[in-house]
Design a protein around this motif. Structure first.
Motif, PDB file in Angstrom:
ATOM      1  N   LYS A 138       0.708  -1.302   0.096  1.00 30.97           N
ATOM      2  CA  LYS A 138      -0.110  -0.007  -0.205  1.00 30.97           C
ATOM      3  C   LYS A 138       0.227   1.260  -0.572  1.00 30.97           C
ATOM      4  N   PRO A 139       2.146   1.007   0.648  1.00 28.78           N
ATOM      5  CA  PRO A 139       2.725   2.792   0.658  1.00 28.78           C
ATOM      6  C   PRO A 139       3.302   2.954  -0.660  1.00 28.78           C
ATOM      7  N   GLY A 140       3.223   1.987  -1.732  1.00 35.11           N
ATOM      8  CA  GLY A 140       4.527   2.084  -3.525  1.00 35.11           C
ATOM      9  C   GLY A 140       4.926   1.186  -3.419  1.00 35.11           C
ATOM     10  N   VAL A 141       6.055   1.169  -4.193  1.00 37.18           N
ATOM     11  CA  VAL A 141       7.168  -0.041  -4.782  1.00 37.18           C
ATOM     12  C   VAL A 141       8.277   0.648  -3.501  1.00 37.18           C
ATOM     13  N   ILE A 142       9.015  -1.045  -3.204  1.00 30.39           N
ATOM     14  CA  ILE A 142       9.663  -0.907  -2.046  1.00 30.39           C
ATOM     15  C   ILE A 142      11.138  -1.695  -2.403  1.00 30.39           C
ATOM     16  N   LEU A 143      12.422  -0.787  -2.572  1.00 26.45           N
ATOM     17  CA  LEU A 143      13.152  -1.321  -3.345  1.00 26.45           C
ATOM     18  C   LEU A 143      14.170  -1.115  -1.951  1.00 26.45           C
ATOM     19  N   ILE A 144      14.207  -2.856  -2.123  1.00 26.41           N
ATOM     20  CA  ILE A 144      15.274  -3.210  -0.621  1.00 26.41           C
ATOM     21  C   ILE A 144      16.810  -3.387  -0.711  1.00 26.41           C
ATOM     22  N   ASN A 169       3.308   6.786 -11.706  1.00 28.67           N
ATOM     23  CA  ASN A 169       2.938   7.426 -11.085  1.00 28.67           C
ATOM     24  C   ASN A 169       2.701   6.826  -9.586  1.00 28.67           C
ATOM     25  N   VAL A 170       3.404   5.995  -9.617  1.00 29.52           N
ATOM     26  CA  VAL A 170       3.129   4.867  -7.763  1.00 29.52           C
ATOM     27  C   VAL A 170       4.485   5.503  -7.221  1.00 29.52           C
ATOM     28  N   PRO A 171       4.951   5.761  -5.838  1.00 32.98           N
ATOM     29  CA  PRO A 171       5.631   6.210  -4.797  1.00 32.98           C
ATOM     30  C   PRO A 171       7.146   4.861  -5.212  1.00 32.98           C
ATOM     31  N   VAL A 172       8.059   4.620  -4.596  1.00 34.07           N
ATOM     32  CA  VAL A 172       8.929   3.861  -4.804  1.00 34.07           C
ATOM     33  C   VAL A 172       9.546   4.475  -3.986  1.00 34.07           C
ATOM     34  N   HIS A 173      10.104   3.616  -2.740  1.00 37.63           N
ATOM     35  CA  HIS A 173      11.153   4.285  -1.495  1.00 37.63           C
ATOM     36  C   HIS A 173      12.144   3.168  -1.556  1.00 37.63           C
ATOM     37  N   PHE A 174      12.772   3.507  -1.218  1.00 37.79           N
ATOM     38  CA  PHE A 174      14.425   2.974  -0.967  1.00 37.79           C
ATOM     39  C   PHE A 174      14.341   2.272   0.337  1.00 37.79           C
ATOM     40  N   VAL A 175      15.016   0.689   0.609  1.00 37.55           N
ATOM     41  CA  VAL A 175      15.474   1.079   1.861  1.00 37.55           C
ATOM     42  C   VAL A 175      16.669   0.116   1.959  1.00 37.55           C
ATOM     43  N   LYS A 191       8.992  -4.161   9.919  1.00 35.77           N
ATOM     44  CA  LYS A 191       8.286  -3.445  10.175  1.00 35.77           C
ATOM     45  C   LYS A 191       8.695  -2.223   9.718  1.00 35.77           C
ATOM     46  N   THR A 192      10.014  -1.995   9.010  1.00 35.71           N
ATOM     47  CA  THR A 192      10.634  -0.611   8.597  1.00 35.71           C
ATOM     48  C   THR A 192       9.435  -0.393   7.208  1.00 35.71           C
ATOM     49  N   LEU A 193       9.181  -1.659   6.523  1.00 35.49           N
ATOM     50  CA  LEU A 193       8.783  -1.533   4.858  1.00 35.49           C
ATOM     51  C   LEU A 193       6.846  -1.217   5.873  1.00 35.49           C
ATOM     52  N   ASN A 194       6.497  -1.571   6.710  1.00 38.12           N
ATOM     53  CA  ASN A 194       5.164  -1.218   7.703  1.00 38.12           C
ATOM     54  C   ASN A 194       5.233   0.243   7.697  1.00 38.12           C
ATOM     55  N   LYS A 195       5.993   1.390   7.791  1.00 39.51           N
ATOM     56  CA  LYS A 195       5.562   2.463   8.681  1.00 39.51           C
ATOM     57  C   LYS A 195       5.713   3.512   7.635  1.00 39.51           C
ATOM     58  N   ASN A 196       5.845   3.133   5.909  1.00 41.54           N
ATOM     59  CA  ASN A 196       5.774   3.682   4.965  1.00 41.54           C
ATOM     60  C   ASN A 196       3.915   5.343   4.876  1.00 41.54           C
TER      61      ASN A 196
END
Length: 238
Positions: A138-144, A169-175, A191-196
């Motif tokens: 649901k936060p978008g795309v997470i790249l780890i 148009n989908v947000p992309v986050h880095f971890v 837990k980090t992924l679910n904080k977004n």
């Protein structure tokens, strides 16, 4: 009737549930000295609460006292089991931390159904086995990034361009999961992924993941398979 060949190897019998729990406790106790004390605390607290409630609230009712005490005993049994499960999982993740495929193990076992991910990375460096994993939620795309930040940052940027090309148009986050001080610890990844912040619906998550899976470029590099943290054996004490 034909006799059964006594020389044929017998399939080893799997350990029972109690034996498995004892093995998990022994592994956790060796690696986490505080685990038994936390388990003891969560045995005493519900039991004490049940007894106190039986005396204060039951008002002399035998049935009420019995019910409160039974509830306290059940809580005293359940509490240590919950503590053991969480601390055993933490110990297992610490053991596989730094190994190729460790992030994939967490994505496979620790994420909820609201996430779409794979234990297989979407990109792997052939030189040092650094990898990039992708999770869609649901936060978008997470790249780890799995490996040192100095090496995985460029890999994440390349993958972000690929994601933006397919779903712009989908947000992309880095971890980052690696040896750097500011990196996310393996045990805290879920837990980090679910904080977004959540911006997509469940249907949009499925649509984005299906589009990325079908249109992303396929990698021909050897991909390390994820590690099952619950099958990791603790090192023998010296």
């Amino acid at each position: 009737m034909a006799r059964r060949d006594s020389s044929s190897p017998k399939t080893p019998k799997e350990p029972g549930r109690i034996k498995q729990m004892w093995q998990v406790f022994q592994m956790t106790r060796r690696m986490d000295k505080a685990a038994p004390w936390w388990m003891l605390l969560w045995f005493i607290l519900p039991l004490t609460a049940g007894i106190v409630l039986a005396i204060v609230i039951a008002g002399g009712s035998i049935l009420g006292m019995v019910l409160y005490i039974i509830a306290g005993v059940m809580g005293g049994i359940l509490g240590p089991l919950v503590v053991l499960g969480r601390r055993a999982e933490r110990v297992a993740y610490r053991q596989i931390s730094g190994q190729p495929g460790a992030v994939g193990a967490v994505l496979r076992s620790a994420l909820r159904r609201a996430w779409q991910s794979s234990e297989m990375p979407v990109a792997v460096s052939p030189k040092n086995q650094d990898a990039v994993y992708r999770a869609v939620g649901k936060p978008g795309v997470i790249l780890i990034g799995e490996g040192p930040k100095s090496r995985t940052k460029r890999m994440l940027e390349d993958e972000r361009r690929n994601v933006n090309r397919i779903v712009p148009n989908v947000p992309v986050h880095f971890v980052y999961v690696g040896p750097d001080e500011d990196s996310t610890k393996l045990e805290n990844l879920a837990k980090t992924l679910n904080k977004n912040k959540k911006v997509l619906t469940k249907a949009e998550v499925l649509a984005v993941n299906n589009r990325l899976t079908s249109l992303s470029r396929s990698s021909t590099l050897p991909i390390p398979k994820g590690i099952d943290p619950m099958k990791v054996r603790a090192p023998k004490p010296r």
